[in-house]
Structure formats: structure tokens, C-alpha cells
Design a protein around this motif. Structure first.
Motif, short mmCIF file in Angstrom:
data_model
loop_
_atom_site.label_atom_id
_atom_site.label_comp_id
_atom_site.label_asym_id
_atom_site.label_seq_id
_atom_site.Cartn_x
_atom_site.Cartn_y
_atom_site.Cartn_z
N GLN A 69 0.83 -1.20 0.00
CA GLN A 69 0.00 0.00 0.00
C GLN A 69 0.87 1.26 0.00
O GLN A 69 0.64 2.17 -0.79
N SER A 70 1.86 1.29 0.88
CA SER A 70 2.70 2.49 0.94
C SER A 70 3.53 2.65 -0.33
O SER A 70 3.74 3.77 -0.80
N SER A 128 1.45 5.43 5.72
CA SER A 128 1.25 3.97 5.61
C SER A 128 2.49 3.21 6.06
O SER A 128 2.38 2.14 6.65
N TYR A 132 2.53 0.45 9.01
CA TYR A 132 3.04 -0.89 8.72
C TYR A 132 4.17 -1.25 9.68
O TYR A 132 4.20 -2.35 10.21
#
Length: 182
Positions: A69-70, A128, A132
Motif C-alpha cells: 500500500q505504501s 502507511s 506498517y
């Protein structure tokens, strides 16, 4: 007759096939160029090194990754690129053709943000990445993270599970087997 014919060609000393012998095997594999003591010492060193490592105990150990995602967020913002492997990377770094930070982190066994490369420009973490990292830090060997699901629970979920299982026990005691027999 056939069995008598077979024993006609065998000497009398071998006539008892179940005869056992006490033979001790005094052989072992030792590579050329090693004495048995050197080979034993080398095997012991390798075993000691293997025991020091925790193979896959907490996931990949060679590099520090980031969430997909990041990465996608930074890719969409133009802050990240796809990382393609560099052929002969170690040789190119030694010759000065490329910088160590130009080798993808998975290939060099480093960190995505270049914290493993001295003098390299560090990459910024987005929100993100921070989420994480916090989630993986909690799960990495933390005594509070319940990998097996056997630790005692606190609060609501434990109480809900207890009441649900009690209700199931009372129902199962009154229910007939396949709905047919008591």
C-alpha cells in the motif's frame, strides 16, 4: 527337485543362509585433502553457525520491506519507482559505476529507505509506512502478540466466547443425534 538342484551348486559352508556375522563398519566419509579430525572440526563449525541463525523465525531476514500500500501510494505520487535487478551489481559498485543505493534493497539485502547504506540519501516514510512498521514491530517476537491463540484474553471477546460456548453445550445436550435418536 528344483530346490535340491539349487543346493547342489552351493558349497556346504554356505548351506545355512541365516548364518549371521559380526562385522563392524569402520568407514566414514572424509573429503580428499582433509584428515578425519579436520573434517569433524569443519562439520562442527558449520553446525554451530547454523544453530546461531533463526531461519525464517520472523519472516524474511535479509532485507527490510515496506507494505504494498505504501509503495503504491508513493508510486502514484511519483516518489517511488519499480525496482529492477541490477546485473553484476557487486562488481559495478566496487568499480564505482553505480552507487550502493542504486541497487534494489532486496538485492543488496538492505532496507527500502536506504538506512543500511552509509552516506546515502534516506527515503521519506509516509503515513502507511509508519502504520506498517508499528504493526510489524508489534508482531515481531513481541510477548504481547499471540501467535498461537493460546494466551488468556482480556475483556469482551473472552466473555462472549464463554457465553456462546455455554449456550451451545445446553443446546447439544437436548438435541437428538441427527434429529432422529435421543
Amino acid at each position: 527337485l528344483a530346490s535340491e538342484g539349487l543346493y547342489a551348486f552351493v558349497s556346504q559352508s554356505h548351506h545355512h543362509p541365516l548364518q549371521t556375522r559380526n562385522l563392524a563398519l569402520n568407514m566414514a566419509y572424509v573429503p580428499d585433502g582433509f584428515t578425519p579430525e579436520q573434517w569433524k572440526k569443519l562439520k562442527q563449525q558449520e553446525q554451530d553457525q547454523r544453530q546461531k541463525k533463526k531461519f525464517g523465525a520472523f519472516g524474511p531476514q535479509g532485507f527490510k520491506s515496506r507494505s504494498l500500500q505504501s509503495f503504491q501510494e508513493d508510486l502514484e505520487k511519483g516518489k517511488a519507482d519499480h525496482l529492477m535487478p541490477v546485473f553484476n551489481a557487486k562488481d559495478k559498485v566496487k568499480k564505482g559505476e553505480i552507487k550502493a543505493e542504486d541497487v534494489p534493497y532486496m538485492q543488496r539485502g538492505g532496507s527500502w529507505d536506504n538506512t543500511d547504506v552509509k552516506g546515502a540519501k534516506k527515503k521519506e516514510w509516509n503515513s502507511s509506512d509508519k502504520k506498517y512498521e508499528a504493526a510489524t514491530a508489534r508482531s515481531r517476537g513481541s510477548p504481547n502478540f499471540d501467535w498461537t491463540g493460546t494466551q488468556a484474553r482480556k475483556g469482551g471477546p473472552q466473555q462472549a466466547t464463554t457465553t456462546t460456548s455455554a449456550a451451545a453445550k445446553t443446546k447439544s445436550s437436548t438435541k437428538k443425534l441427527f434429529g432422529l435418536w435421543p
